[in-house]
Design a protein around this motif. Structure first.
Motif, short mmCIF file in Angstrom:
data_model
loop_
_atom_site.label_atom_id
_atom_site.label_comp_id
_atom_site.label_asym_id
_atom_site.label_seq_id
_atom_site.Cartn_x
_atom_site.Cartn_y
_atom_site.Cartn_z
N VAL A 1 0.85 -1.19 0.00
CA VAL A 1 0.00 0.00 0.00
C VAL A 1 0.88 1.25 0.00
N ARG A 2 0.32 2.32 -0.56
CA ARG A 2 1.02 3.62 -0.63
C ARG A 2 2.44 3.44 -1.17
N ALA A 3 2.59 2.54 -2.15
CA ALA A 3 3.89 2.26 -2.75
C ALA A 3 3.90 2.70 -4.20
N GLY A 4 3.19 3.76 -4.49
CA GLY A 4 3.04 4.24 -5.86
C GLY A 4 1.57 4.34 -6.20
N ASN A 5 1.22 5.34 -6.98
CA ASN A 5 -0.17 5.56 -7.36
C ASN A 5 -0.47 4.89 -8.70
N ILE B 1 -16.79 8.90 -8.58
CA ILE B 1 -16.01 7.71 -8.88
C ILE B 1 -14.73 7.70 -8.05
N GLU B 2 -14.05 8.83 -7.98
CA GLU B 2 -12.81 8.92 -7.19
C GLU B 2 -13.06 8.57 -5.73
N ASP B 3 -14.09 9.17 -5.15
CA ASP B 3 -14.36 8.94 -3.74
C ASP B 3 -14.74 7.48 -3.47
N ALA B 4 -15.57 6.91 -4.35
CA ALA B 4 -15.99 5.53 -4.16
C ALA B 4 -14.81 4.57 -4.32
N PHE C 1 -3.85 3.70 -2.12
CA PHE C 1 -3.23 4.84 -2.80
C PHE C 1 -3.45 6.11 -1.99
N ASP C 2 -2.80 7.20 -2.46
CA ASP C 2 -3.03 8.52 -1.88
C ASP C 2 -4.50 8.91 -2.07
N PRO C 3 -5.00 9.86 -1.29
CA PRO C 3 -6.38 10.33 -1.46
C PRO C 3 -6.58 10.98 -2.83
N PRO C 4 -7.85 11.12 -3.26
CA PRO C 4 -8.13 11.84 -4.50
C PRO C 4 -7.64 13.29 -4.39
#
Length: 484
Positions: free
Chosen positions: A375-379, A402-405, A440-443
């Motif tokens: 996790v959080r190892a690249g977007n 879509i991003e939030d979901a 991933f990082d947040p939207p």
């Protein structure tokens, strides 16, 4: 211009048979010849005009170039080897002023516009500058032997990415520079790894070699400026052993005006703009910055996108918020987004029919980026095809929904991802076992959603990112507006 090419005294007319106005004034030229002295420089036919004693065939357009002829017919009076005055097109009053009563042109209309000179036709002017003028180019010229193959010479000098390049002749460079308003000696930035200064002229040279058209130049310059943003960490991307290389996504009217592909096979071959714009960036890094595979570029495997990885977003639906706009660029502006992309991972879902089903399904595909337990190892970039997008559109979902979901669907318990969990050593430290972990990082930075692709096929694409993106303060995707 050598004096031998022009008369010291008298009249000169530059004309061509393929010009109705030149043909119209042929009787006037004959009358001026009788009054003398007159020399006609004919651009396209050594027998035109008839009835004139001194007709010089300007087949190489050298005289037309040095006389700065933009339209024909052009009438010029010389005295003592110097131009005194000129008239362009057919204008009786002007011809009478320059040439006197012999230019009356009885029976002709008082005025008729001329035609463009052959010396300013597309592609010709740059060739004439390269041959007869001062190019102003500052890059070192490479002299080749008479029998040398220019393409092989480029290979031998290490200027190629492994595919043939277009030899960067002066005229091709000048033609490429005509695609931008920026000065050739303007420094765009220092190209890693050698941090060599790169001028607009050097960008043009590499754009020529990549096969670009002049109208691509503003986009190529915009791509390079985005790549040189410190947050893109181009030097680190060059040095990595990971698969990743620069992924270029273009938004705005320029994508349509230069014919970029955002539809069928958008991530594949066959489109000149997509292929050559991305390739130009890679050649600049190689030829100006010294980023050579096997030297500074230490990728374990690399990916085919390191030749060129460039496409445009499909902006045909006004209800969709384009990627560049989502990332802060004003609507309707031209922009480039650079992402540290590895290869394309195909995503197939032909069963989901609701946004909720499709989001969960997409999340399953996105879990695999890098490794399902990392996790959080690249977007990532999600290239949403038209048929998958239609499911969201029919459900009334916007980009932001879509991003939030997706962000919520990509949360997983840390205990399932810890080292050794599921009998897989890879994963995250067990200290996170009681936490819910974000993939991933947040939207909007975690998953960059882009619309592209052909209208048939419930297939989308996932493009994983570079692990360097895990240090968000030092490495991110970059979006920049494209200047003219």
């Amino acid at each position: 211009m050598p004096d031998s090419l022009l008369p010291r005294d008298g009249l000169v007319i530059v004309a061509k048979r393929d010009c109705p106005t030149c043909v119209l004034v042929e009787p006037v030229m004959q009358n001026l010849d009788r009054a003398g002295p007159l020399t006609v420089f004919s651009q396209d036919d050594p027998t035109f005009p008839s009835g004139v004693r001194s007709v010089v065939y300007d087949s190489e357009l050298e005289r037309s170039f040095h006389l700065r002829i933009e339209a024909v017919p052009t009438l010029i009076r010389f005295a003592g080897g110097q131009e005194i005055e000129r008239a362009v097109g057919w204008d009786r009053a002007e011809w009478l002023r320059v040439a006197g009563e012999a230019a009356t042109g009885d029976g002709l209309p008082a005025w008729q516009p001329g035609c463009g000179s052959k010396s300013v036709e597309p592609g010709v002017q740059e060739a004439l500058i390269a041959r007869y003028g001062e190019t102003g180019l500052q890059s070192r010229a490479i002299a080749l032997g008479h029998w040398d193959d220019p393409i092989e010479a480029c290979f031998e000098r290490g200027w190629s990415d492994g595919l043939p390049v277009v030899p960067p002749t002066d005229e091709r460079i000048l033609r490429m520079l005509g695609g931008t308003e920026r000065k050739p000696d303007e420094i765009v930035g220092n190209i890693p790894p050698n941090l060599s200064p790169c001028t607009v002229e050097k960008v043009a040279i590499n754009a020529v070699m990549a096969g670009c058209k002049p109208e691509y130049m503003p986009v190529v310059l915009g791509v390079l400026e985005a790549a040189l943003d410190p947050l893109f960490t181009l030097h680190g991307l060059l040095c990595t052993t990971h698969f990743s290389g620069p992924l270029v996504i273009i938004n705005g009217p320029v994508a349509r005006s230069i014919g970029m592909n955002s539809g069928v096979n958008a991530l594949g071959q066959g489109n000149r703009a997509n292929a050559t714009i991305g390739r130009a960036l890679q050649l600049i890094v190689r030829n100006v910055g010294g980023g050579i595979p096997g030297a500074i570029d230490r990728a374990t495997l690399g990916n085919p996108g390191k030749y060129s990885f460039c496409f445009a977003e499909d902006e045909s639906d006004p209800a969709w918020e384009p990627l560049a706009q989502r990332r802060g660029i004003a609507a309707g502006r031209n922009a480039v987004t650079l992402f540290h992309g590895e290869g394309v991972h195909g995503f197939i879902d032909q069963k989901s029919r609701t946004p909720e089903e499709l989001v969960r399904s997409l999340a399953m595909g996105l879990f695999g980026v890098g490794h399902p337990k990392l996790v959080r190892a690249g977007n990532a970039v999600l290239v949403l095809s038209p048929e998958h997008y239609r499911i969201f559109k029919d459900g009334g979902w916007s980009r932001r929904q879509i991003e939030d979901a997706l962000y919520e669907a990509l949360k997983r318990p840390g205990k399932d991802l810890a080292w050794g969990a599921q009998n897989v050593a890879e994963g995250i430290p067990p200290t996170h076992a009681e936490e819910m972990m974000d993939k991933f990082d947040p939207p909007p930075d975690g998953v960059l959603i882009v619309r592209a692709g052909g209208p048939a096929g419930l297939f989308s694409a996932i493009i994983g990112g570079w692990p360097g993106q895990r240090v968000r303060e030092e490495c991110q995707a970059v979006t920049r507006e494209i200047r003219p």
